[in-house]
Scaffold this active site. Structure first.
Site, short mmCIF file in Angstrom:
data_model
loop_
_atom_site.label_atom_id
_atom_site.label_comp_id
_atom_site.label_asym_id
_atom_site.label_seq_id
_atom_site.Cartn_x
_atom_site.Cartn_y
_atom_site.Cartn_z
N CYS A 187 20.86 -33.13 -4.09
CA CYS A 187 22.07 -32.58 -4.53
C CYS A 187 22.91 -32.62 -3.12
O CYS A 187 22.53 -32.30 -2.09
CB CYS A 187 21.92 -31.15 -4.96
N LYS A 242 -12.38 -32.51 1.82
CA LYS A 242 -12.30 -31.64 0.29
C LYS A 242 -13.08 -32.43 -0.66
O LYS A 242 -13.01 -33.84 -0.46
CB LYS A 242 -10.78 -31.26 0.04
N ASP A 263 0.77 4.17 -2.66
CA ASP A 263 0.58 5.64 -2.55
C ASP A 263 1.90 6.44 -2.98
O ASP A 263 1.62 7.66 -3.29
CB ASP A 263 0.39 5.62 -0.90
N ASP A 314 1.04 -1.28 0.18
CA ASP A 314 -0.12 -0.13 0.19
C ASP A 314 0.77 1.09 0.14
O ASP A 314 0.49 2.19 -0.85
CB ASP A 314 -0.97 0.00 1.23
N ALA A 315 2.15 0.89 0.80
CA ALA A 315 2.69 2.41 0.79
C ALA A 315 3.54 2.58 -0.50
O ALA A 315 3.79 3.87 -0.81
CB ALA A 315 3.77 2.07 1.81
N SER A 333 -6.32 -22.09 10.25
CA SER A 333 -6.91 -22.83 9.03
C SER A 333 -7.35 -24.46 9.50
O SER A 333 -7.46 -24.58 10.60
CB SER A 333 -5.86 -22.79 7.82
N LEU A 334 -7.51 -24.97 8.39
CA LEU A 334 -8.15 -26.18 8.74
C LEU A 334 -7.25 -27.37 8.28
O LEU A 334 -7.04 -27.33 6.96
CB LEU A 334 -9.65 -26.34 8.17
N GLU A 349 -17.54 -16.57 6.25
CA GLU A 349 -17.16 -16.42 4.93
C GLU A 349 -17.79 -15.54 4.15
O GLU A 349 -19.08 -15.59 3.99
CB GLU A 349 -17.13 -17.90 4.29
N LYS A 384 -18.24 -26.36 3.10
CA LYS A 384 -17.20 -25.40 3.30
C LYS A 384 -17.30 -24.36 2.08
O LYS A 384 -17.03 -24.81 1.08
CB LYS A 384 -15.61 -26.08 3.03
N CYS A 393 24.85 -27.68 -9.82
CA CYS A 393 26.51 -27.41 -9.48
C CYS A 393 27.19 -28.80 -9.67
O CYS A 393 28.29 -28.69 -9.58
CB CYS A 393 26.49 -27.30 -7.88
N LYS A 397 -16.70 -30.51 12.65
CA LYS A 397 -16.52 -30.16 14.07
C LYS A 397 -16.89 -31.06 15.10
O LYS A 397 -18.30 -31.31 14.87
CB LYS A 397 -16.84 -28.45 14.07
S1 IVH Z 1 -14.24 -22.99 10.48
C1 IVH Z 1 -10.37 -23.02 13.43
N1 IVH Z 1 -16.25 -23.48 8.66
O1 IVH Z 1 -11.91 -22.56 5.48
C2 IVH Z 1 -10.77 -22.68 11.97
N2 IVH Z 1 -14.10 -22.64 8.12
O2 IVH Z 1 -9.43 -24.06 5.01
C3 IVH Z 1 -12.38 -22.33 11.82
N3 IVH Z 1 -14.14 -21.98 5.64
O3 IVH Z 1 -10.05 -20.35 7.06
C4 IVH Z 1 -12.80 -22.31 10.54
N4 IVH Z 1 -16.21 -22.79 5.30
O4 IVH Z 1 -11.79 -19.54 5.81
C5 IVH Z 1 -14.87 -23.08 8.96
N5 IVH Z 1 -17.89 -23.93 7.46
C6 IVH Z 1 -16.64 -23.46 7.58
C7 IVH Z 1 -16.10 -23.03 6.64
C8 IVH Z 1 -14.71 -22.38 6.86
C9 IVH Z 1 -15.17 -21.94 4.92
C10 IVH Z 1 -12.65 -21.63 5.24
C11 IVH Z 1 -12.26 -20.71 6.35
C12 IVH Z 1 -11.04 -21.28 6.65
C13 IVH Z 1 -10.55 -22.18 5.77
C14 IVH Z 1 -9.86 -23.32 6.14
#
Ligand code: IVH
Length: 741
Positions: free
Chosen positions: A470, A347, A71, A67-68, A116-117, A207, A150, A455, A323
């Site tokens: 290597c 996934k 700008d 950003d800097a 993340s997950l 999201e 997701k 190398c 979860k």
């Molecule tokens: S729970 C502690 N629930 O997936 C993590 N994440 O690959 C809590 N995402 O960063 C996240 N749908 O951006 C959760 N139903 C859902 C989701 C979800 C999409 C995204 C989220 C996360 C990423 C991880």
């Protein structure tokens, strides 16, 4: 002479020739009228840079400039246009509505990090996930999960104080995100005010996404207006939210699903599903396909159900998130470095496409690994143009697994073949299959090199390793330069103005060369001593950028022990290992003393106390320990490290949040059978409370937790006068802390 370097604009690699600074980004300081070309040419160049940056920012959501920097360039352009009004143009980016001057996004530190997950791909990954949780918790009862789509968008954190929305931030690096508060003001799914029953503090996560219909309509409008269209709804959502001009976001149809939370002043409910219901009562949109499941089979059935509905949902999803439903179990399970133990993302299978394999290149990485890369005729896979894919290793090309079993029914890959490319989410594209009937008659089997292409050193494969490496170590320029790039990367020394591009330049510079990390810290001194060829006189540098670079290097002389360990680029020693070792040893001399006390001969390590201590650190293990010793006990490597250390002030890791913990700083050993806690949970819990968990009892041990069947450790504890607790006494000791969220 104006500086002449390249910057790449956007994801598809369109290139624009421009003045650039040491980060590969244009630098306002390089546009000094005193030493540059005439104003008209400068204005033209600045316009093209700013216009390209606008595209990268607004349309591709792939900004190339900070950003800097943006700008500074724009201010320079405005100043020049004001000075030469005869050169004004309606086509200048300064004359366009919607690209209002701004200070970029501010930064917001998340009260609770945005993690993340972990990913699951196969059904057995899901059964493993459930089994791991049961084992961690030593839990045989009903274990319920929520299963929900997701969403393929971008995550957002909303902070409500006294039921008013006070800020909104993107995920950023997980700890600090960008302030997009103004941008979310017009998203209808995001309430500005929460009802009276909501807690005083709510940090809400979810999201941001765009529906298929809105995406199609937006692209049609963009096309009609002659603007660039978006590749997919996720890019459109990200590009629309991350607008420096919030009025553009307001005109974009963004939506939001709430699915998680960070900091809360009071719990929402006792279960994940209860909490989500509460969020719906507060006015958030939650996903209707969320279901409670009681077994891996239930989860997989719901996954199949959601997958069948996927095409009709009207928005993109890329999997199903599971979860643990009981929030007290979630709290017990806790987190690994970047992912919770209580959730996983299952996934959907990857997207596929066929294309031509044009060439196989070998890249030599930081640890010497020879990685084959497929160069492909560009092809769109799931909305993204792919022209490179990983080929993993030589076995993969030859059509066999590392265990020698056939893959692709044994079909090898040859230059000239038609190959099937697949990608899942953001992972690097891979080659899945080859079409043998379309193989050209003259296609030759690929010969994997047995010497390093960089190398010439022999490239060896150790028994059991699928990767050929290597053996040149620091004499291999590719390894040396990759290690330097890693050293200055984010998470490591992260030196502003010294990125991968500058490392390449300095590495090859005959006068101010940087060959090892220590050379970075002598750069200013060597520059001062050099009568000729000073950095400030070089193309791409000036007085200001040179001074800035030296200051940025100086600022990093004080460095955390964890970052330092990570920055060394030792095989298997990532950020997590850096942190584990830093917390365990506390100081650099303590780490060195321990490593130096371990015999160089692996055969002699077994009975050594320092070896036992190192390998007992949860998350370290013999593979990492051996790799550390390979580096620290190698004279060339050690000399390079010692030469670096003298330039640094190494900081101990920050104190853990263990105020009032009865076991903070104590060394604890577990032995015998634990009945209420699994060994993994007991260890994780003790470490969360600031204790050090060791594998053997010594005079340094404070507490031995002994379950039934305890043997020699109990005797050792008596010998050293160590406090011995049974499992219940241990649980009672730590009880007040474990109930905290
Ligand atoms: S729970 C502690 N629930 O997936 C993590 N994440 O690959 C809590 N995402 O960063 C996240 N749908 O951006 C959760 N139903 C859902 C989701 C979800 C999409 C995204 C989220 C996360 C990423 C991880």
């Amino acid at each position: 002479m104006p500086p002449k370097l390249l910057i790449s604009i956007g994801r598809q690699g369109a290139k624009v020739q421009n003045g650039t600074n040491d980060q590969g980004a244009p630098d306002a300081a390089n546009f000094d009228l005193a030493n540059a070309e005439d104003a008209s040419a400068q204005i033209a160049r600045l316009r093209s840079i700013v216009a390209a940056a606008n595209i990268a920012y607004h349309q591709n959501d792939a900004p190339d400039l900070s950003d800097a920097e943006y700008d500074a360039l724009k201010r320079r352009l405005i100043a020049l246009e004001a000075r030469y009004p005869e050169l004004a143009s309606a086509a200048s980016p300064t004359a366009q509505v919607g690209a209002a001057p701004n200070d970029g996004f501010g930064k917001i530190t998340h009260a609770v990090a945005m993690l993340s997950l972990e990913n699951a791909f196969a059904a057995e990954d899901v059964t493993d996930f459930e089994a791991r949780i049961r084992s961690f918790l030593s839990f045989g009862g009903d274990l319920a999960f929520t299963a929900e789509p997701k969403i393929d968008g971008l995550s957002l954190s909303l902070r409500y104080e006294n039921r008013r929305l006070v800020s909104a931030a993107t995920r950023g690096d997980g700890a600090v995100g960008e302030n997009v508060t103004a941008n979310v003001a017009h998203i209808a799914d995001i309430p500005q005010i929460l009802p009276a029953q909501a807690p005083d503090l709510v940090e809400l996560r979810g999201e941001v996404y765009m529906s298929h219909a809105d995406f199609a309509a937006l692209n049609a409008r963009q096309a009609q207006a002659g603007e660039k269209t978006f590749a997919n709804p996720r890019n459109a959502a990200a590009g629309s939210l991350r607008q420096l001009d919030a009025s553009i976001t307001a005109a974009r149809p963004l939506r939001f699903f709430a699915y998680a939370w960070g900091a809360l002043s009071a719990p929402l409910a006792g279960t994940q599903s209860g909490a989500i219901e509460k969020l719906a009562e507060f006015g958030f949109v939650t996903n209707a396909l969320t279901k409670i499941c009681h077994s891996p089979d239930d989860l997989l059935a719901h996954y199949a159900q959601i997958e069948m509905q996927r095409a009709d949902l009207g928005y993109d999803i890329d999997g199903v998130v599971y979860k643990v439903n009981d929030l007290s179990l979630q709290a017990r399970l806790g987190f690994r470095a970047t992912t919770p133990r209580w959730a996983i993302a299952h996934k959907f299978p990857a997207e596929l496409a066929w294309t031509h394999l044009l060439a196989i290149d070998i890249q030599v990485g930081r640890t010497g690994a020879l990685s084959p890369v497929a160069r492909l005729a560009p092809v769109t896979v799931g909305g993204v143009v792919v022209s490179n894919a990983t080929l993993h290793n030589e076995d993969y090309i030859a059509g066999r697994s590392s265990r020698g079993e056939p893959i692709r029914d044994g079909r090898d890959l040859r230059v000239g073949d038609w190959v099937q490319v697949y990608r899942a989410g953001d992972v690097i594209p891979k080659i899945n299959d080859v079409d043998l009937p379309r193989r050209p008659a003259d296609a030759m089997p690929y010969q994997f090199p047995e010497t390093c292409p960089e190398c010439g050193s022999p490239a060896h494969r150790e028994a059991g390793d699928s990767v050929r490496r290597c053996t040149g170590g620091l004499i291999c320029p590719a390894q040396a330069v990759e290690r330097l790039k890693h050293f200055v990367a984010r998470g490591a020394f992260d030196i502003e103005g010294l990125g991968a591009k500058q490392i390449e330049m300095f590495f090859h510079d005959p006068l101010l060369s940087i060959k090892t990390p220590a050379d970075i810290f002598t750069l200013a001194q060597r520059d001062a001593a050099s009568p000729l060829q000073k950095l400030k006189n070089r193309e791409g540098f000036g007085e200001t950028s040179t001074a800035k670079l030296f200051a940025a290097i100086d600022a990093r002389r004080a460095i955390g022990l964890d970052r330092l360990i990570f920055a060394l680029g030792i095989r298997h020693a990532g950020e997590v290992a850096g942190s584990l070792l830093a917390y365990h040893y506390g100081t650099w001399p303590a780490l060195m003393t321990a490593l130096d006390a371990i015999p160089a001969d692996p055969e002699l390590r077994a009975g050594n106390a320092e070896w036992a201590e190192l390998t007992a650190i949860d998350g370290v293990g013999a593979v990492l320990a051996n790799s550390l010793l390979d580096t620290f006990q190698n004279p060339t490597e050690r000399a390079a490290i010692d030469a670096l250390i003298v330039h640094l002030h190494i900081q101990p890791p920050p104190a853990r949040q263990t105020d009032g913990s009865p076991v903070a700083g104590k060394t604890v050993v577990f032995t015998g059978t634990l009945e209420k806690l699994s060994r993994a949970e007991a260890k994780a819990q003790a470490e969360r409370l600031g204790a050090k968990v060791a594998g053997s009892v010594s005079a340094k041990t404070d507490i031995l937790v002994a379950g039934p069947g305890a043997g020699s450790k109990l005797k050792d504890a008596e010998k050293h006068g160590v406090q011995v607790l049974d499992e219940d006494a241990w649980i009672a000791l730590i009880a007040p802390k474990t109930t905290l969220p």
